[in-house]
Design a protein around this motif. Structure first.
Motif, short mmCIF file in Angstrom:
data_model
loop_
_atom_site.label_atom_id
_atom_site.label_comp_id
_atom_site.label_asym_id
_atom_site.label_seq_id
_atom_site.Cartn_x
_atom_site.Cartn_y
_atom_site.Cartn_z
N GLY A 146 31.42 44.70 52.55
CA GLY A 146 32.22 45.52 52.05
C GLY A 146 31.16 45.79 50.67
N HIS A 147 30.00 45.23 50.73
CA HIS A 147 29.01 45.35 49.67
C HIS A 147 28.44 46.59 49.68
CE1 HIS A 147 26.11 44.12 46.76
NE2 HIS A 147 25.13 44.39 47.54
N ASN A 171 39.21 49.16 45.09
CA ASN A 171 40.69 48.71 44.93
C ASN A 171 41.14 47.63 46.16
OD1 ASN A 171 40.96 50.89 46.64
ND2 ASN A 171 42.82 51.28 46.19
N VAL A 172 40.18 47.70 47.14
CA VAL A 172 40.36 46.70 48.21
C VAL A 172 39.48 45.65 48.45
CG1 VAL A 172 41.86 48.17 49.48
CG2 VAL A 172 39.29 48.47 49.92
N VAL A 173 37.85 46.14 48.17
CA VAL A 173 36.82 45.45 48.33
C VAL A 173 36.72 44.23 47.02
CG1 VAL A 173 34.67 44.88 48.35
CG2 VAL A 173 35.54 46.95 49.55
N GLY A 174 37.19 44.77 45.98
CA GLY A 174 37.29 43.95 44.51
C GLY A 174 35.96 43.56 43.97
N ILE A 326 39.42 37.50 54.29
CA ILE A 326 39.48 38.07 52.83
C ILE A 326 38.47 39.26 52.90
CG2 ILE A 326 38.92 37.57 50.56
CD1 ILE A 326 39.30 34.50 51.17
N ILE A 327 39.08 40.45 52.36
CA ILE A 327 38.08 41.51 52.21
C ILE A 327 37.37 41.39 50.95
CG2 ILE A 327 37.81 44.06 51.82
CD1 ILE A 327 38.78 43.12 54.75
N GLY A 328 35.87 41.32 51.05
CA GLY A 328 35.10 41.42 49.80
C GLY A 328 34.53 39.75 49.56
N PRO A 329 34.03 39.66 48.61
CA PRO A 329 33.42 38.26 48.01
C PRO A 329 34.49 37.17 47.74
CG PRO A 329 33.12 40.03 46.31
CD PRO A 329 33.56 40.77 47.32
N THR A 330 34.19 36.28 48.12
CA THR A 330 35.17 35.13 47.82
C THR A 330 34.60 34.38 46.31
OG1 THR A 330 33.99 33.43 49.11
CG2 THR A 330 35.91 34.64 50.19
N ASP A 331 33.98 34.70 45.72
CA ASP A 331 33.30 34.01 44.50
C ASP A 331 34.04 34.73 43.46
OD1 ASP A 331 32.15 33.07 42.19
OD2 ASP A 331 30.05 33.93 42.85
N ALA A 332 34.87 34.02 42.49
CA ALA A 332 35.70 34.71 41.63
C ALA A 332 34.96 35.50 40.63
CB ALA A 332 36.65 33.53 40.97
N GLU A 333 33.83 34.99 40.12
CA GLU A 333 33.19 35.44 39.34
C GLU A 333 32.59 37.06 39.47
OE1 GLU A 333 32.11 34.22 36.04
OE2 GLU A 333 32.60 32.13 36.61
N ARG A 335 34.17 39.49 41.43
CA ARG A 335 35.26 40.15 41.81
C ARG A 335 36.14 40.31 40.84
NH1 ARG A 335 37.52 39.51 47.15
NH2 ARG A 335 39.08 41.03 46.14
N ALA A 336 37.05 41.28 40.86
CA ALA A 336 38.33 41.44 40.39
C ALA A 336 39.35 40.72 41.18
CB ALA A 336 38.65 42.88 40.20
N PRO A 337 40.62 40.49 40.28
CA PRO A 337 41.55 39.75 41.03
C PRO A 337 42.62 40.84 41.91
CG PRO A 337 42.17 39.66 38.85
CD PRO A 337 40.93 40.53 38.98
#
Ligand SMILES: Cc1ncc(COP(=O)(O)O)c(C=O)c1O
Length: 408
Positions: A146-147, A171-174, A326-333, A335-337
């Motif tokens: 999704g990048h 609003n879906v990839v984050g 999980i759509i989009g990245p898994t690294d919390a830094e 992405r948005a929640p």
């Protein structure tokens, strides 16, 4: 310094509302809870100032002053001039007005770049300009992640491109897109930039002036405020684009892109969002001499730090499951929640089951059908979306994780 969640939650009447007790809210990306300062201002406007504003009688003078206050204080937090901020009914309607203005300014054969990562609000209105001879080019996401790769944008840019539209965060990839880097690429090619900040702004107001785009849009009903769309339009572009307001208002930058009569009460209530930022800033020991943009910056960082901590827990739990994507990245830094999950099941039915466990969440396409389709998700079925903000506490995260264990 960490965010004082007890103080934060005391600013939101919803957390003390008896009918909401026991329920944990995870559909914030659809619309946040409203802070008390906004509700108080809205009530005061409707009870004490609900007259035509900007006349000399007291109620009218105060009503107009509160509308100006909202614009002036929010513009200062966003790091732009007072008249570079205007209000409209919603981000989608604001984008339609802006697309109309660009259509009048552009020549057939000139180009606009849109993405397939955006919510439809910042892509559909621009794509429709193809009917008027505008060359609409799509900057595509990576189907796996999704990048949006800035290198792929560079290949689409040339001297016919007048505008590049993309989201600060989908609003879906984050994933949080590098607005400054992308803006620099577009500007170097002579194009303007329109950023949809709707999914980012709830996680801390951006210093739009420092970020650099020509247009930055977001929706107050997702940033603890009333149902209004806020638009930053930087002066050079706002004065160049044809006026979309009444002809006699053309000289006021903040009136040029709001053709309808504005919602006075809701605009006035938007000052409550600035009250909230200032209250958080003061409570967390902010320097009384700080500028509004500095206050916004500190509050932004406090919110983000809290969210990243909570998000890392949620992501760790989700990464360990093999029954979802999980759509989009898994690294919390990065992405948005705002976490979209592709399940092998109907997400609306799963959301209904989560509701039995006190979780308020939603399923569907969230008007981001192009992004979901590009990533191979069945957009008809859609995704389960779990979204939270800085005010979500650990007990609510526990409740969510336990409910997911029970339901998935
Ligand atoms: C990322 C994004 N952009 C735009 C919009 C549209 O905003 P509005 O409802 O103010 O038109 C939404 C609404 O969900 C959104 O999530």
């Amino acid at each position: 310094m960490t965010l004082d969640l007890d103080f934060v939650r005391a600013q939101f009447p919803a957390f003390a509302e008896p009918s909401l007790q026991g329920q944990a809210f995870f559909e914030n990306a659809g619309g946040s809870y409203t802070c008390g300062a906004v509700i108080d201002r809205l009530t005061r406007f409707y009870t004490q100032r609900k007259v035509q504003p900007y006349a000399d009688y007291e109620a009218s003078r105060l009503g107009g002053a509160e509308m100006d206050e909202a614009r002036i204080r929010m513009a200062a937090i966003l790091g732009v001039e007072d008249d570079e901020l205007s209000f409209g009914p919603s981000t989608t309607q604001n984008t339609y007005v802006l697309a109309q203005a660009f259509a009048q300014m552009m020549q057939p054969g000139e180009a606009i770049i849109v993405t397939n990562q955006d919510h439809e609000a910042n892509t559909g209105p621009w794509r429709r300009l193809a009917d008027r001879g505008i060359d609409v080019r799509e900057w595509k996401v990576d189907p796996g992640t999704g990048h949006l790769d800035p290198a792929a944008l560079e290949e689409l840019l040339d001297d016919t491109v007048r505008l590049v539209c993309f989201p600060h965060c989908s609003n879906v990839v984050g994933e949080i897109n590098p607005v400054t880097e992308i803006t620099a690429l577009a500007h170097a090619a002579g194009a303007f930039v329109c950023v949809d900040g709707v999914s980012y702004a709830p996680h801390g107001f951006a210093d739009v002036g420092a970020l650099g785009p020509d247009i930055y849009l977001f929706s107050a009903y997702k940033t603890y405020g009333p149902h209004q769309g806020l638009m930053v339009i930087r002066r050079a572009l706002g004065e160049l684009l044809p006026n979309q307001g009444h002809y006699f208002n053309a000289g006021s930058l903040y009136k040029r892109f709001t053709p309808a009569g504005p919602d006075h009460a809701q605009i006035a209530a938007c000052a409550g969002m600035a009250d909230y930022v200032d209250a958080l800033f003061a409570h967390h020991g902010g320097d009384a001499k700080a500028t509004a943009a500095e206050r916004g910056h500190m509050v932004h960082d406090l919110m983000r730090a809290r969210e990243v901590t909570a998000l890392a827990r949620v992501m760790d739990a989700l990464k360990g499951r093999n029954d979802l994507r999980i759509i989009g990245p898994t690294d919390a830094e990065t992405r948005a929640p705002t976490i979209a999950l592709d399940l092998a099941r109907d997400p609306v039915a799963v959301a209904a089951q989560l509701a039995d466990h006190g979780i308020m969440a939603g399923g569907g396409d969230f008007y981001a059908t192009r992004a979901l389709q590009a990533m191979g998700v069945d957009a008809e079925r859609g995704v389960l979306r779990l979204s939270f903000t800085h005010y979500t506490n650990d007990a609510e995260v526990d409740q969510l994780l336990n409910a997911l264990d029970a339901v998935l």
